[in-house]
Scaffold this active site. Structure first.
Site, PDB file in Angstrom:
ATOM      1  N   PHE A 230       0.807  -1.226   0.000  1.00 47.89           N
ATOM      2  CA  PHE A 230       0.000   0.000   0.000  1.00 47.89           C
ATOM      3  C   PHE A 230       0.835   1.268   0.000  1.00 47.89           C
ATOM      4  CE2 PHE A 230      -1.995  -3.349   2.652  1.00 47.89           C
ATOM      5  CZ  PHE A 230      -2.892  -3.794   1.713  1.00 47.89           C
TER       6      PHE A 230
ATOM      7  N   GLY B  27      -0.275  -8.810  -3.934  1.00 55.07           N
ATOM      8  CA  GLY B  27      -1.567  -9.406  -3.638  1.00 55.07           C
ATOM      9  C   GLY B  27      -2.616  -8.891  -4.608  1.00 55.07           C
ATOM     10  N   THR B  28      -2.151  -8.136  -5.590  1.00 47.19           N
ATOM     11  CA  THR B  28      -3.028  -7.397  -6.495  1.00 47.19           C
ATOM     12  C   THR B  28      -3.451  -8.201  -7.719  1.00 47.19           C
ATOM     13  OG1 THR B  28      -0.952  -6.561  -7.326  1.00 47.19           O
ATOM     14  CG2 THR B  28      -2.199  -5.101  -5.901  1.00 47.19           C
TER      15      THR B  28
ATOM     16  N   THR C 266      -9.738 -10.145 -10.748  1.00 47.83           N
ATOM     17  CA  THR C 266      -8.750  -9.438  -9.920  1.00 47.83           C
ATOM     18  C   THR C 266      -9.112  -7.951  -9.812  1.00 47.83           C
ATOM     19  OG1 THR C 266      -7.318  -9.211 -11.854  1.00 47.83           O
ATOM     20  CG2 THR C 266      -6.865 -11.058 -10.378  1.00 47.83           C
TER      21      THR C 266
ATOM     22  N   GLN D 196      -9.699  -5.850  -6.308  1.00 52.65           N
ATOM     23  CA  GLN D 196      -8.985  -4.611  -5.995  1.00 52.65           C
ATOM     24  C   GLN D 196      -9.960  -3.508  -5.615  1.00 52.65           C
ATOM     25  OE1 GLN D 196      -5.578  -5.243  -5.419  1.00 52.65           O
ATOM     26  NE2 GLN D 196      -5.501  -3.156  -6.171  1.00 52.65           N
TER      27      GLN D 196
ATOM     28  N   LYS E  62      -5.708   1.585 -17.740  1.00 52.41           N
ATOM     29  CA  LYS E  62      -5.548   2.808 -16.945  1.00 52.41           C
ATOM     30  C   LYS E  62      -5.007   2.516 -15.545  1.00 52.41           C
ATOM     31  CE  LYS E  62      -8.868   6.055 -18.920  1.00 52.41           C
ATOM     32  NZ  LYS E  62     -10.178   6.717 -18.695  1.00 52.41           N
TER      33      LYS E  62
ATOM     34  N   GLU F  53      -5.614   1.845  -7.007  1.00 55.59           N
ATOM     35  CA  GLU F  53      -5.861   2.862  -5.981  1.00 55.59           C
ATOM     36  C   GLU F  53      -7.140   3.652  -6.234  1.00 55.59           C
ATOM     37  OE1 GLU F  53      -1.681   4.530  -4.715  1.00 55.59           O
ATOM     38  OE2 GLU F  53      -1.624   3.788  -6.753  1.00 55.59           O
TER      39      GLU F  53
END
Ligand code: MOS
Length: 763
Positions: free
Chosen positions: A246, A473-474, A658, A662, A725, A729
């Site tokens: 993070f 972990g993404t 995924t 997220q 893109k 976050e």
């Protein structure tokens, strides 16, 4: 297809299962501290109990007599490490405070000694018996504490480039039909990734291997080499898996070079696993912020004047700032805009990047203010955003590469049932519970950096991709394998991927949500090099098409007419024509508008990220619309969030499974940032009080009964070869505002200072 694996829409990849899923759930995935070492010594940190002052001396007598203790290192006997440049000023370091170099103390929790012992338990036991004598001075903790200094961010921090402004704010605000002014505040927060800040260092002659969870292995390798004064190519960083980061693992923290230095001195592998509470002070955090927002609007809701002034806390040593005005000044159409960001210095550890660093606090302020303006104008908050939607950013008039903001609002509103919202607060209830609906805009800059990759394709249709990217972990392994499979025309299951090792070609820091765009673009580029060789083998006389005209993206090889015709590649025939069993290609990709030296810099662990407000004369952002249903108990003031809905558009979605994960995590964290999370400060000592996962509140399943993620189809051909893109976050931006907007709708009370706790509710 299932809820967890949504069916792909146009311009989306397949929701294939995670590449690393089985390894992780079966415990086979090896994290940094899991790597077995031969005869390791264990390090335990001793950290400062004062925030300001100096060390007068140590009493190590008792600690040294503990069984199993090998040695204790302090500033009196540790190697003096070289200082390295601050990350936000183009260097590697999370902070320029160098522990163990002097007796001076810069912040509470600074490393003051390291105990090394035969076992972890012995090291920990002895560490608690190290006695430090200090001369303490009164520290400055936060905003309004005596002794803070404040100065404009511009000029102090190389990453903060400008205070955007356009037109004549003062005059326009003065003349505006409707004026609105408010102040918002966000608290200190800590990332707390599940995987602790671990570092193992192993020397083999003059070669150093570091096992450490990192968002940027090339940065860490070069940063540590500089601190130790050795050649960077003598250092190898390995971390195949990262248990959450993070932002906290993006830059080089002081601990790594310290452990490397001790391992060299002891001629033995040394392993450190810092404790949870130490993680609050030996790494970075999200600093507290304050915002003054002024908006002038016409009666029909058009913004005519906007001013955003932000203040952020940083350490005495470093001018860190997130500076989210680059986003908030460009989000809506407005002819007169002004902004200013200041950095306030206190006796704290240096803050740093934490998921959506600029947008989380700054968009909270703007999107709360937009809701307040809608109330004042008696407008639906979605309509207020529609009136101010724009295809060009207002500061320099650059066009958005694509912008699906209102499409997100429309889709999200439909799924959420926004039409059931009561415009007047306190008018919707269920027994003792007041019900409120809130919404807000989410947005995040599309960023990317140069990257390199190596790909091997075998005649039998198996492929191997090597790139020093990072999976936090993404889903990085998964989407990289998908990109290669799609481009090489082979099944996903036939692709193996290696990440997180400085022996592999470099990828940028896994930050700023650039990873998928950057790594997939590099992998696509290299796959095209392979395809090109194979097509050439089949049609050796085919002339190459003109490179300038026919290539897509920087760094790609010229395509032959046969390749471009889209005719399928007869792989086995091509390999036979070449007379080889495998082709391996290394290649580099550089985004449009990136500096010439981007790849050279990347090999040295430095990133030249581009995108966001300026991508080759355009502006590139991903967008979303977030909706919150919230309930406040009339009597206990307990707050519950039964529903979160987010609709997002982020260019090509490599994998809806995924991507959904997220964004769902983002929505939950965004809600948490409004209602749960805050690092409490003891202002007398500049000390973090709740530095553990029992007292630092985070939501659990029962706090998030329903989280709905909608992925919109969007195609953007102006960003990168992958068309991605980035959305790592995006999900937690705006959520805190949507929560506070829902609280207002439920109770009629506007809360402008986070976190919202039940004692703040006054209905
Ligand atoms: Mo993210 S805070 O850019 O690692």
């Amino acid at each position: 297809m299932s809820t967890a694996a949504p069916a792909p829409k146009a311009n989306m990849g397949q929701p294939v299962p995670r590449y690393d899923g089985v390894a992780k759930v079966t415990g086979h995935a090896q994290y940094a501290a899991d790597v077995p070492l031969a005869n390791p010594a264990y390090a335990y940190l001793v950290t400062s109990s004062i925030a300001k002052g100096r060390i007068d001396g140590f009493d190590l007598t008792e600690a040294k007599t503990m069984r199993g203790v090998i040695d204790i290192f302090t500033h009196e006997n540790a190697e003096k490490l070289k200082e390295i440049k601050f990350f936000s000023n183009g260097g590697y370091a999370s902070t320029t405070i160098v522990p163990l170099n002097s007796p001076e103390i810069a912040h509470e929790g600074e490393i003051v000694a390291v105990v090394v012992a035969e076992t972890f338990e012995a090291a920990r036991d002895a560490a608690h018996r190290v006695k430090v004598k200090y001369t303490a001075e009164t520290p400055t903790t936060t905003f309004d504490s005596p002794g803070t200094t404040s100065a404009r961010a511009k000029g102090q921090n190389a990453m903060f480039k400008e205070d955007p402004k356009v037109g004549d704010f003062a005059n326009a605000f003065d003349q505006a039909e409707v004026k609105f002014t408010a102040t918002y505040e966000t608290p200190t927060q800590h990332h707390n990734p599940m995987e602790l800040f671990a570092t193992s260092c192993v020397w083999n002659g003059d070669q150093l291997t570091i096992y450490e969870p990192s968002q940027f292995v090339y940065g860490l390798k070069n940063g540590v080499a500089q601190q130790l004064g050795i050649d960077a190519d003598k250092v190898r960083v390995i971390n195949a898996y990262v248990g959450g980061a993070f932002g906290s693992k993006g830059s080089t923290t002081p601990r790594t070079a310290i452990i490397a230095s001790l391992a060299r001195r002891l001629n033995r592998p040394v392993k450190l696993v810092a404790s949870r509470d130490q993680g609050f002070t030996i790494a970075t955090y999200r600093a507290e912020t304050r915002h003054d927002i002024q908006i002038g609007a016409s009666r029909d809701g058009r913004l005519v004047a906007l001013r955003h002034e932000g203040e952020e806390i940083s350490s005495r040593a470093d001018a860190y700032c997130v500076g989210g005005t680059k986003t908030t000044t460009r989000l809506y159409a407005c002819p007169n805009v002004d902004s200013l960001v200041s950095i306030v210095r206190a006796d704290r550890n240096t803050p740093g990047f934490m998921r959506s660093p600029p947008e989380v606090p700054y968009v909270f302020a703007l999107e709360s203010a937009m809701d307040e303006l809608a109330v004042e104008l008696k407008m639906d908050p979605i309509e207020l955003r529609r009136v101010n939607d724009t295809t060009k950013e207002p500061i320099s008039g650059k066009p958005y590469t694509s912008r699906s903001l209102m499409a997100c609002f429309d889709e999200g509103a439909k799924t959420f049932g926004w039409d059931k919202r009561a415009a007047t607060p306190k008018s919707l209830a269920d027994g003792d519970w007041l019900i409120g609906y809130g919404c807000a805009t989410a947005c995040y800059p599309t960023q990317m950096g140069a990257a390199a990759a190596r790909v091997r394709l075998q005649r039998d249709g198996r492929a191997r991709v090597e790139i020093a990217g990072h999976d936090l972990g993404t889903g990085a392994y998964t989407v990289i394998a998908q990109a290669a499979a799609e481009r090489l025309g082979i099944p996903y299951e036939k692709v193996s991927v290696s990440l997180g090792d400085t022996r592999l070609p470099p990828a940028p820091v896994a930050g700023g949500s650039n990873s998928t765009a950057s790594t997939c673009s590099a992998v696509i580029t290299v796959c095209d090099q392979i395809r090109h060789r194979l097509f050439q083998a089949l049609m050796p006389n085919e002339t190459l098409a003109d490179k300038a005209k026919e290539t897509v993206g920087v760094g790609q090889t010229p395509a032959s007419k046969a390749e471009q015709s889209g005719q399928p590649l007869d792989r086995e025939k091509a390999f036979d024509a070449l007379g080889v069993s495998a082709i391996e290609e290394y290649g580099e990709w550089k985004p449009e508008g990136a500096p010439k030296d981007s790849l050279q810099a990347l090999h040295s662990g430095l990133v030249r990220m581009v995108g966001g407000p300026d991508l080759g004369g355009k502006i590139a952002y991903a967008f979303g619309a977030e909706f919150v249903e919230l309930r406040v108990n009339r009597f206990t003031h307990e707050i519950r969030v039964p529903r979160l809905v987010g609709a997002f558009a982020a260019g090509r979605i490599m994998n809806p499974r995924t991507a959904r994960s997220q964004l769902m995590g983002g929505l939950i964290w965004g809600m948490s940032s409004a209602l749960f999370e805050a690092t409490e400060l003891d202002e007398r000592y500049a000390r973090y009080v709740n530095d553990n996962l029992a007292d630092y509140l985070v939501p659990v399943n029962a706090d998030t009964p329903s989280v709905d993620v909608i992925l919109l189809s969007e195609t953007d051909e102006h960003i990168d070869p992958a068309g991605v893109k980035g959305l790592g976050e995006l999900g937690n931006v705006g959520t805190a505002a949507a929560v506070c907007n829902a609280i207002y709708n439920a109770t009629g009370q506007r809360i402008r200072k986070l976190p919202v706790r039940l004692e703040k509710i006054e209905v």
